[in-house]
Design an enzyme around this catalytic site. Sequence first.
Site, short mmCIF file in Angstrom:
data_model
loop_
_atom_site.label_atom_id
_atom_site.label_comp_id
_atom_site.label_asym_id
_atom_site.label_seq_id
_atom_site.Cartn_x
_atom_site.Cartn_y
_atom_site.Cartn_z
N ASP A 59 -9.89 -5.57 -4.02
CA ASP A 59 -9.31 -4.57 -3.12
C ASP A 59 -10.24 -3.35 -3.06
O ASP A 59 -10.42 -2.65 -4.05
CB ASP A 59 -7.93 -4.14 -3.64
N HIS B 287 -7.69 -5.93 0.66
CA HIS B 287 -6.51 -5.04 0.63
C HIS B 287 -5.33 -5.57 1.44
O HIS B 287 -4.19 -5.22 1.14
CB HIS B 287 -6.93 -3.66 1.16
N SER C 185 0.83 -1.20 0.00
CA SER C 185 0.00 0.00 0.00
C SER C 185 0.87 1.26 0.00
O SER C 185 1.68 1.45 -0.91
CB SER C 185 -0.96 -0.06 1.19
#
Length: 362
Positions: A303, A341, A215
């Site tokens: 996600d 995610h 991320s």
Amino acid sequence: MKRRSQPGVAPPPGPQGEGPAARAGDPRAGSPRPRWRRPSWLFKTLILHLLIIYVSVPFLMRLFPALLAKFVFLNIMAFPFVDFGKPELLLNHTVNFYLATEPEVTIGVWHVLPASRGIEAQGKDQSWYEETLADDNPVIIYLHGNGGSRASGHRVSLMKVMSGAGFHILALDYRGYGDSSGYPSETGLTTDAMCLYDWVKARSGNSTVLFWGHSLGSGVATNVARKLLEEKGIQVDLIVLEAAYTNIRDAAAHIPITRIYRQFPGFEYLILDSMALGDMFFCNDENVKVLSSPLLILHSEDDPILPIHLGRKLFEIALHSYENKDKVKFVAFPEKLGLAHENICLDPELPTIVKDFLKNIK
């Protein structure tokens, strides 16, 4: 016999003087008590306050980019609360240590051994752990996303999985996260990761050293890799980007928290463009254009935070820029797996995917 009322004569008062005259003199008489008025007024006031806040936030972000940085880094979300000096409460064969990256900045790091060395690690000190970095097992420098710390559940899960697959993992908390001192910034996060890389390389011998950025951490990973290449001529052995994005501006345009502002007049100017005012860029798209390190991009189709099309776009940019196309790979994890995610590590195929790619690029 019922008494007829006579014209022009008022009926006698009721038992407690509650005849029409009495009721007429009662200030409470005449209309029902307006019980609904106060709740209605409170509701309208609440709506007005929420509207003022909603309208004010974009302007505050533009005027004070430091506020925007709080949402980007989310280091104030410090859970879970753990004793970082005792990683054994969460992980086996793991040691905690601290590294000074700048004056008055110290970062906390966990070194997780390959599971195959767990038994011999019992009772060993940090110096012994440092020596193991040169045992030819690959070394992951794990760069986490925003919020939480190296002790967050999904991060610990990844460490366990990759340790079981024969990797060393060095997981740091950037400045301002976990038990690390200082305050986060893009430059600061990049400096912290660069310092840990130098520390590892000084001890790892010929072992493969790779960056794994998740991320927000994907931007840190490519920042450091580009900095190493341009300033020191060093090509990182491998870069793994999990749930990546093109740049922080594009990421901010797609994360759920900004959804309520996407139709707001001036959304791009007031919020997205303010990223640059706060010195936040995390330009994965520009970084991969100059990199030559093997690049593996992992993204889950479901996600909800950073949509998969951002990862695909980054892959396409890298594929177009790399001379050797075999050094760039994109792996999409099917929606039916429900990895979202943070949970790509739950796919049992993950270690094999990484090992096979590492093997093919050597």
